[in-house]
Design a protein around this motif. Structure first.
Motif, PDB file in Angstrom:
ATOM      1  N   THR A 152       1.670  11.894   1.034  1.00 33.28           N
ATOM      2  CA  THR A 152       1.495  12.668   1.094  1.00 33.28           C
ATOM      3  C   THR A 152       2.075  14.024   0.441  1.00 33.28           C
ATOM      4  O   THR A 152       3.389  13.667   0.469  1.00 33.28           O
ATOM      5  CB  THR A 152       0.500  12.621   2.438  1.00 33.28           C
ATOM      6  N   GLU A 170      -0.347   4.917   0.560  1.00 38.85           N
ATOM      7  CA  GLU A 170      -0.593   5.741   1.466  1.00 38.85           C
ATOM      8  C   GLU A 170       0.295   6.716   1.867  1.00 38.85           C
ATOM      9  O   GLU A 170       0.364   7.770   3.046  1.00 38.85           O
ATOM     10  CB  GLU A 170      -0.991   4.824   3.077  1.00 38.85           C
ATOM     11  N   GLU A 171       1.815   6.332   2.049  1.00 36.10           N
ATOM     12  CA  GLU A 171       2.607   7.732   1.878  1.00 36.10           C
ATOM     13  C   GLU A 171       3.016   8.563   1.128  1.00 36.10           C
ATOM     14  O   GLU A 171       3.762   9.286   0.978  1.00 36.10           O
ATOM     15  CB  GLU A 171       3.944   6.591   1.655  1.00 36.10           C
ATOM     16  N   ARG A 217       1.069  -0.971  -0.194  1.00 42.09           N
ATOM     17  CA  ARG A 217      -0.047  -0.169   0.026  1.00 42.09           C
ATOM     18  C   ARG A 217       0.745   1.207   0.332  1.00 42.09           C
ATOM     19  O   ARG A 217       0.535   2.296   0.527  1.00 42.09           O
ATOM     20  CB  ARG A 217      -0.938   0.566   1.367  1.00 42.09           C
TER      21      ARG A 217
END
Length: 244
Positions: free
Chosen positions: A150, A147-148, A144
């Motif tokens: 950002t 999810e990092e 996943r």
């Protein structure tokens, strides 16, 4: 279609400066040596970093990419005349009889449409000599990685020679099953220009990749861990051992 970060001339021109650590390519150089490749097809060659690295080692290299702006950057680099550059994609290649075909970084995942992905695999197959190999990487969906993605984790300011300071960051914009979309933002301090590039990647399961390769005429030889991202990416090695 390639994304704006590759097709926009201003973004293509700063791509190498913003992605300066290409240690991920070391493993591909080693595999070219491992397989004794003399002719290499670099699919999604972008600004030519990997293609030119192989050409400097005396290999015969063809680089193909759908982004003319990225190819324009590649053609200005020292040694560019040693590489055959093709504006297009892997679905309509000349008969190259390459020993090795590569898709580094995000190239394989950027082909998100399943029929287009299979046509890409078939096109590469046709460009390989019998027994020639295709090597590419894809992120393991189980990790996943998105999810990092950002602003907080990705924000950087890069001083680009001749351009000045460039802010850049990535933000996730959507997840739809195996399709993950995100947006890069680039801010040019010199004149206040802000440009964005929207992208989507397909996160394929290992079994799906293996099935697609088999359906397109390949024999899967190995699935390796990516040395630069252990436990996060899979590197597929497949041979064109039978008719697609």
């Amino acid at each position: 279609m390639a994304d704006e970060c590759f097709t926009h001339p201003r973004l293509a021109a700063i791509h190498d400066a913003l992605d300066s650590d290409r240690s991920d390519l070391d493993a591909y150089v080693r595999m070219a040596e491992e397989f004794g490749a003399r002719r290499v097809l670099d699919v999604g060659c972008g600004t030519g970093v990997f293609a030119l690295r192989l050409a400097r080692r005396g290999l015969e290299v063809t680089g193909v990419d759908p982004a003319e702006a990225s190819l324009a950057v590649a053609r200005t680099k020292p040694g560019a005349q040693q590489v055959s550059w093709i504006h297009g994609d892997a679905t309509a290649l000349p008969p190259l009889r390459a020993d090795l075909a590569t898709m580094t970084a995000n190239v394989a995942q950027a082909v998100t449409d399943p029929p287009a992905w299979r046509e890409t695999l078939r096109g590469i197959h046709a460009a390989l000599r019998p027994g020639g190999r295709l090597v590419f990487e894809t992120r393991d969906p189980a990790r996943r990685a998105w999810e990092e993605w950002t602003r907080e984790r990705s924000y950087t300011v890069t001083e680009v020679p001749g351009v000045g300071a460039v802010e850049s960051w990535v933000e996730l914009t959507g997840v739809d099953g195996p399709l993950v979309s995100f947006r890069w933002t680039y801010g040019f301090a010199a004149d206040g220009t802000v440009l964005t590039s929207d992208s989507t990647l397909r996160f394929r399961e290992r079994a799906q990749v293996a099935a697609d390769l088999s359906a397109c005429g390949y024999v899967l030889e190995d699935v390796r861990d990516a040395p630069d991202r252990p436990g996060r990416e899979l590197v597929f090695v497949a041979s064109a051992s039978r008719r697609a």
